[in-house]
Design a protein around this motif. Structure first.
Motif, short mmCIF file in Angstrom:
data_model
loop_
_atom_site.label_atom_id
_atom_site.label_comp_id
_atom_site.label_asym_id
_atom_site.label_seq_id
_atom_site.Cartn_x
_atom_site.Cartn_y
_atom_site.Cartn_z
N TYR A 26 -30.37 21.18 -11.73
CA TYR A 26 -31.33 22.27 -11.92
C TYR A 26 -30.71 23.61 -11.55
N ASN A 27 -30.04 23.66 -10.40
CA ASN A 27 -29.48 24.93 -9.93
C ASN A 27 -28.40 25.47 -10.85
N PHE A 28 -27.50 24.60 -11.29
CA PHE A 28 -26.33 25.08 -12.00
C PHE A 28 -26.44 24.99 -13.52
N ARG A 31 -31.78 26.21 -14.13
CA ARG A 31 -32.36 27.47 -13.63
C ARG A 31 -31.81 28.69 -14.38
N PRO A 32 -30.49 28.79 -14.64
CA PRO A 32 -30.01 29.97 -15.39
C PRO A 32 -30.66 30.12 -16.76
N ILE A 33 -30.93 28.99 -17.42
CA ILE A 33 -31.58 29.05 -18.74
C ILE A 33 -33.01 29.58 -18.60
N LEU A 34 -33.75 29.00 -17.66
CA LEU A 34 -35.14 29.41 -17.46
C LEU A 34 -35.23 30.85 -16.98
N SER A 35 -34.32 31.23 -16.08
CA SER A 35 -34.34 32.58 -15.53
C SER A 35 -34.08 33.62 -16.62
N ASP A 36 -33.12 33.35 -17.48
CA ASP A 36 -32.77 34.31 -18.54
C ASP A 36 -33.85 34.38 -19.62
N ASN A 37 -34.51 33.27 -19.90
CA ASN A 37 -35.37 33.20 -21.08
C ASN A 37 -36.86 33.10 -20.79
N GLU A 125 -34.69 21.99 -7.51
CA GLU A 125 -33.91 22.18 -6.28
C GLU A 125 -34.14 23.60 -5.78
N PRO A 126 -34.10 23.80 -4.48
CA PRO A 126 -34.17 25.18 -3.98
C PRO A 126 -32.98 25.97 -4.51
#
Length: 757
Positions: A26-28, A31-37, A125-126
């Motif tokens: 999730y972290n690596f 999360r970057p996909i969800l955060s950007d989009n 994950e946190p």
């Protein structure tokens, strides 16, 4: 005709063709996909949240969808029942996510990653940066003879994973130049070069590192990095931009680095030295860090508007530079990507809101306006006794802006949209819960904040500092966004290494010199910078560090290299800033006409040859040559400088009076020592480039020298030799001096001269 590579997804560029990992993180990965989009509409900002759906938290993502009864965005292990998966795959613009009007679109690889993540349980994950660092065991490697210390295990493991090998160790000349620039900002002297080349002992390099770390120049080199963070300048800023006498604080920073003050103490004094029981003058002086922001002296401004601006600057500087968080995004609304609410922003702001200051204290005036209350006076007697590190030469008392608390507590409010005149709810001192709770054991002031920062449970402080030091040495941090460890920041290239170094720093009493020595004595650091075709194809940006980095040095050190190699450098430590050569009319063309900085009054004699650290920085018109080489104007906190490559830089190196004067002075010295042109060229090359030239290089430069001897006229030679104030030696042939001067200028213009190699 020019051909450009295709940017299509199947063109072989970027990450689209990377293999889907066996275990999706999730972290690596997610999360970057969800955060950007997704987070802009389905993230922490409640005011902008659509459909009451949060994807940044596990609870929100697994809750029933309000607008689709009986459906869920995510269902553990079940792609078909997960509405999120269907929405990102849909071709129907009415339901497709992200919506077409957002101009965002997931790639095929990103969709496959989300699919596999859901199938594997959609485990949240946190955020990695909000979990305290833990020291992991060293990874297994094949080339067991390569590592020199623990750093190398983590680097080599990643290289071997990518089927790459590290470079051979650099040759001694290149390694000496590299470490000398990294630890002192100065090139090695001929004596240092000869001694290091002649020392064949097994600990020759370690002894060299120890000598460089013990050099007073080390503190000056480190201070350049800290001045950017602290937004130090010699003027107040804004339109009048008049003089500020803050340089004794800079002297303290140099002193603190040279004394190897532990990082926790170094920061605590700067944040809250005035609140330490029985605070000393030195501890109070250190708090100048929080008063380096711009301060207005213009009449007619709204006092509270500017006071709020100063508090905001302090809040944003501390959160960005010490915690690596873009907290300023929450000044107007809840953070859109990180779990920091607007209320938490102003609770953090309240730590810096109780200072005895005004938005405007005085207009442009005499020495009494060179610092703003709260301030401290520094007398000659104090410089002679307790503040001995301050380089003060005149008899006048100094004043420096510092921190000082009000006698009573100033209330702090959430400001609607960040507007100073729109307070709504009152808040008290607190830190963001997502980082670390501000427990009852901490004092509710800046000293408590400093103690909170250096708690072993704080996940950010040690990581952020280690990353900054890594960036100083390698040119790029393990996290390439040093001011953003949040959701939108870059993921660490070597997360286990970052955590290992962070824990090691804490366990060794926050010892800064120890950390730096550990890094520069690693096999990773000692590699050659030579790049092979295979490395260029597999790792063009050197993310895996299979070779030493090669990049231009900072603006201040470009100046230092020129002055040191020519013998002009004034090695005096500390003192007021100086005004070297610069084109006429720059200050005069951008001034209100008030104050002592309305015109540029160039310094003379030994002041012309001080290190770049001491260049006078007027915020509205920073030093032009340093600006061209990406120097900071110190308008605000800066944790990362750009490294550009422009024609203007070449023009500076060809025409700047400092470069030409250094060339003239060095030419004169060499001709006084010897009439042998080849010997002079070889020595000049070693002094400037820090290695012995090849025979071919000598032949090219000698041919150029002889050509100048033949073609240069006496009048042209004298015009060349007229540059700069440093006196020329008597009795030398002007055409010889001018010809050798032009050869030396050519050497200064080599890319290698101002680059780490």
């Amino acid at each position: 005709m020019f051909f450009f590579p295709s940017c299509k997804e199947d063109g072989g560029f970027g990450t689209e063709n990377l293999k889907i990992p066996d275990q999706v993180s999730y972290n690596f990965h997610i999360r970057p996909i969800l955060s950007d989009n997704c987070y802009a509409c389905h993230g922490p900002d409640a005011n902008k949240r659509e459909a009451d759906l949060r994807l940044d938290t596990e609870e929100g993502a697994f809750s029933a969808l309000k607008e689709s009864k009986g459906k869920f965005a995510l269902v553990v292990g079940n792609v078909e029942e997960s509405a999120l998966y269907h929405r990102i795959n849909s071709e129907d613009p009415a339901i497709k996510m992200p919506p077409p009007e957002s101009n965002l679109k997931l790639t095929d690889r990103e969709i496959k990653l989300i699919e596999k993540w859901i199938q594997q349980g959609a485990k949240y994950e946190p955020h990695w940066a909000f979990v305290p660092p833990k020291s992991s065991k060293l990874p297994e490697i094949d080339q067991k003879s390569w590592p020199r210390n623990e750093v190398d295990y983590f680097i080599l493991a990643k290289l071997e994973e990518s089927e790459m090998n590290p470079n051979e160790e650099s040759d001694k000349e290149a390694l000496l130049k590299r470490v000398s620039l990294d630890l002192t900002g100065l090139p090695p002297t001929l004596e240092m070069m000869d001694a290091f080349l002649a020392d064949n002992s097994s600990d020759a390099y370690e002894k060299l590192v120890d000598r460089l770390l013990a050099s007073p120049a080390y503190g000056e080199k480190m201070a350049v990095y800290w001045m950017d963070i602290a937004r130090f300048a010699d003027s107040h800023g804004f339109q009048d931009d008049s003089y500020r006498s803050q340089w004794p604080w800079r002297d303290w920073v140099i002193h603190a680095f040279n004394e190897n003050m532990p990082y926790d103490k170094f920061i605590t004094w700067q944040l809250a030295g005035d609140l330490i029981p029985q605070a000393t003058k030195e501890q109070i002086l250190a708090t100048g860090f929080n008063r380096n922001h711009k301060i207005t002296e213009e009449g007619g401004v709204v006092d509270e508007e500017y006071r709020v601006m100063y508090v905001t600057d302090r809040t944003n500087t501390v959160s960005k530079s010490l915690l690596g968080i873009t907290m300023e995004c929450a000044g107007c609304h809840d953070h859109k990507y990180d779990p920091i609410s607007q209320e938490e922003y102003y609770s953090f702001y309240s730590f810096f809101n109780n200072i005895k200051e005004r938005g405007i204290e005085s207009s442009v005036g005499g020495p009494e306006t060179y610092a703003k209350r709260p301030l401290m006076q520094i007398s000659n007697a104090e410089v002679d006794s307790i503040l001995t590190f301050i380089n003060k030469k005149d008899t006048l008392d100094l004043i420096v802006s510092v921190m000082g608390e009000l006698d009573s507590l100033r209330p702090t409010y959430v400001l609607e949209r960040g507007a100073y005149d729109q307070p709504r709810g009152a808040v008290t001192v607190k830190t963001p819960e997502s980082i670390l709770t501000f427990g009852p054991n901490y004092e509710k002031n800046r000293l408590g904040l400093a103690n909170w920062m250096f708690s072993r449970d704080n996940p950010l402080t040690s990581r952020v500092f280690v990353n900054q030091i890594w960036q100083e040495i390698f040119g790029s941090g393990i996290v390439t966004t040093p001011g953003d460890f949040g959701m939108q920041g870059a993921l660490p290239t070597h997360p286990e290494l970052l955590d290992w170094l962070s824990v090691d720093l804490m366990e060794n009493n926050w010892d800064m010199k120890r950390l730096i020595k550990y890094i520069v004595t690693s096999a990773t650091y000692r590699q050659s910078a030579v790049i092979t075709k295979s490395q260029l194809e597999k790792d063009p940006d050197n993310i895996l560090l299979g070779r030493a980095p090669r990049h231009r040095i900072k603006a201040e050190f470009v100046r230092d290299v020129i002055l040191a190699s020519s013998g002009l450098l004034n090695r005096e430590i500390g003192g007021p800033s100086v005004k070297p050569y610069q084109p006429d009319g720059l200050w005069e063309g951008a001034t209100s006409g008030r104050g002592i900085l309305s015109t540029y009054k160039q310094d003379h004699h030994e002041k012309l040859y001080r290190r770049g650290l001491y260049n006078f920085i007027k915020r509205t018109v920073p030093p032009p040559a340093m600006t061209i080489f990406d120097g900071s104007n110190r308008d605000q906190c800066e944790v990362q400088r750009l490294i550009t490559n422009t024609p203007l830089q070449a023009l500076v190196m060809l025409n700047d009076p400092t470069v030409l004067e250094a060339s003239r002075v060095l030419a004169g010295k060499l001709l006084q020592e010897s009439g042998n042109s080849e010997a002079n060229i070889r020595k000049a090359f070693r002094l400037i480039v820090c290695r012995k030239p090849t025979d071919q290089e000598v032949a090219i430069l000698k041919n150029y020298y002889e050509g100048r001897l033949q073609s240069l006229k006496e009048t042209d030679a004298k015009e060349l030799l007229a540059v700069g104030e440093y006196p020329s030696p008597a009795g030398l042939d002007s055409i010889q001096v001018a010809s050798l001067m032009q050869v030396i200028t050519t050497i200064y213009n080599l890319e290698e001269t101002i680059s780490k190699t």
